[in-house]
Write a protein that holds these residues in place. Structure first.
Motif, PDB file in Angstrom:
ATOM      1  N   PHE A 119      64.871  41.779  30.932  1.00 37.79           N
ATOM      2  CA  PHE A 119      64.450  42.523  32.120  1.00 37.79           C
ATOM      3  C   PHE A 119      64.350  41.550  33.286  1.00 37.79           C
ATOM      4  O   PHE A 119      63.829  40.441  33.131  1.00 37.79           O
ATOM      5  N   THR A 120      64.835  41.958  34.447  1.00 34.87           N
ATOM      6  CA  THR A 120      64.702  41.131  35.645  1.00 34.87           C
ATOM      7  C   THR A 120      63.546  41.637  36.507  1.00 34.87           C
ATOM      8  O   THR A 120      63.094  40.934  37.408  1.00 34.87           O
ATOM      9  N   LEU A 121      63.077  42.844  36.216  1.00 30.60           N
ATOM     10  CA  LEU A 121      61.923  43.422  36.900  1.00 30.60           C
ATOM     11  C   LEU A 121      61.229  44.377  35.937  1.00 30.60           C
ATOM     12  O   LEU A 121      61.888  45.170  35.252  1.00 30.60           O
ATOM     13  N   PHE A 122      59.904  44.280  35.884  1.00 25.64           N
ATOM     14  CA  PHE A 122      59.100  45.258  35.151  1.00 25.64           C
ATOM     15  C   PHE A 122      57.844  45.448  35.982  1.00 25.64           C
ATOM     16  O   PHE A 122      57.005  44.553  36.084  1.00 25.64           O
ATOM     17  N   ARG A 123      57.738  46.606  36.634  1.00 26.36           N
ATOM     18  CA  ARG A 123      56.645  46.896  37.562  1.00 26.36           C
ATOM     19  C   ARG A 123      55.886  48.134  37.105  1.00 26.36           C
ATOM     20  O   ARG A 123      56.484  49.141  36.726  1.00 26.36           O
ATOM     21  N   VAL A 124      54.557  48.041  37.180  1.00 27.81           N
ATOM     22  CA  VAL A 124      53.684  49.171  36.885  1.00 27.81           C
ATOM     23  C   VAL A 124      52.982  49.546  38.186  1.00 27.81           C
ATOM     24  O   VAL A 124      52.493  48.672  38.909  1.00 27.81           O
ATOM     25  N   ARG A 125      52.950  50.845  38.493  1.00 27.13           N
ATOM     26  CA  ARG A 125      52.294  51.306  39.715  1.00 27.13           C
ATOM     27  C   ARG A 125      51.356  52.461  39.369  1.00 27.13           C
ATOM     28  O   ARG A 125      51.710  53.362  38.616  1.00 27.13           O
ATOM     29  N   PHE A 126      50.167  52.392  39.931  1.00 23.79           N
ATOM     30  CA  PHE A 126      49.212  53.499  39.854  1.00 23.79           C
ATOM     31  C   PHE A 126      49.048  54.058  41.255  1.00 23.79           C
ATOM     32  O   PHE A 126      48.847  53.298  42.212  1.00 23.79           O
ATOM     33  N   GLU A 127      49.147  55.378  41.383  1.00 23.40           N
ATOM     34  CA  GLU A 127      48.913  56.057  42.654  1.00 23.40           C
ATOM     35  C   GLU A 127      47.843  57.113  42.420  1.00 23.40           C
ATOM     36  O   GLU A 127      47.974  57.945  41.525  1.00 23.40           O
ATOM     37  N   ASN A 184      44.625  50.103  49.733  1.00 20.23           N
ATOM     38  CA  ASN A 184      43.395  50.899  49.616  1.00 20.23           C
ATOM     39  C   ASN A 184      43.461  52.201  50.408  1.00 20.23           C
ATOM     40  O   ASN A 184      42.854  53.190  50.015  1.00 20.23           O
ATOM     41  N   GLU A 185      44.201  52.210  51.504  1.00 18.79           N
ATOM     42  CA  GLU A 185      44.305  53.416  52.332  1.00 18.79           C
ATOM     43  C   GLU A 185      45.067  54.519  51.602  1.00 18.79           C
ATOM     44  O   GLU A 185      44.642  55.670  51.566  1.00 18.79           O
ATOM     45  N   ASN A 186      46.217  54.151  51.006  1.00 22.38           N
ATOM     46  CA  ASN A 186      47.039  55.127  50.292  1.00 22.38           C
ATOM     47  C   ASN A 186      46.775  55.150  48.791  1.00 22.38           C
ATOM     48  O   ASN A 186      47.428  55.897  48.067  1.00 22.38           O
ATOM     49  N   ARG A 187      45.856  54.306  48.345  1.00 15.79           N
ATOM     50  CA  ARG A 187      45.439  54.224  46.929  1.00 15.79           C
ATOM     51  C   ARG A 187      46.632  53.959  46.001  1.00 15.79           C
ATOM     52  O   ARG A 187      46.892  54.718  45.067  1.00 15.79           O
ATOM     53  N   ILE A 188      47.331  52.857  46.260  1.00 14.93           N
ATOM     54  CA  ILE A 188      48.467  52.454  45.439  1.00 14.93           C
ATOM     55  C   ILE A 188      48.247  51.014  44.989  1.00 14.93           C
ATOM     56  O   ILE A 188      47.906  50.146  45.810  1.00 14.93           O
TER      57      ILE A 188
END
Length: 161
Positions: free
Chosen positions: A97-105, A78-82
């Motif tokens: 796939f061994t990794l599938f990551r979604v990130r919102f910043e 919440n501090e860095n909004r990630i």
């Protein structure tokens, strides 16, 4: 094989307002309601929106890529909004796939504007390298555009002093 795709969009609302949408379950609810051509359903299967929450995403018929998968929120800062979510069942994992990551910043740009950065990170077994072509940032770009429209339409009105 490792890959990463990114999309950025300026939102004409403060970062705190954008984070109130992206940092919570509200973004999934909005997507499920407003993007039926992309998502058939977005279901909460575990948790309350915090780290460890699991969502089951089912894509609409005709959307390229996997039919659906479960993702788990692995980071909410919440501090860095990630906010990060990783596929934990089905979908891309069944395609090598061994990794599938979604990130919102969500980044502060000015008093009344912010940037939403959407990122997909993936790792893929070499023998399945051709499946990298199934990864598209377009759904996240569509979600960012929807969020921008929604946030601008639902801005709190500023009261004159």
């Amino acid at each position: 094989m490792f890959g990463e795709l990114e999309h950025e969009l300026e939102l004409h609302v403060p970062a705190s307002e954008a984070w109130d949408l992206f940092g919570t379950l509200r973004i999934g609810q909005l997507v499920a309601k407003e993007l039926p051509h992309l998502f058939q359903s977005v279901e909460l299967t575990e948790g309350d929106g915090g780290v460890g929450t699991v969502l089951k995403l089912t894509f609409a018929p005709g959307v390229p890529g996997p039919r659906g998968y479960k993702e788990k929120f692995t980071k909410i800062d919440n501090e860095n909004r990630i906010k990060e979510a990783e596929v934990v069942e089905g979908g891309y994992l069944e395609l090598g796939f061994t990794l599938f990551r979604v990130r919102f910043e969500v980044k502060e740009k000015g008093e009344d504007s912010s940037i939403i950065k959407s990122i997909i990170e993936y790792e893929l077994k070499e023998e399945n390298a051709s499946n990298a072509s199934l990864v598209s940032i377009q759904p996240l770009a569509t979600i960012a555009e929807l969020a921008n429209t929604y946030l601008n339409k639902n801005k709190p009105s500023k009261q004159p002093n």
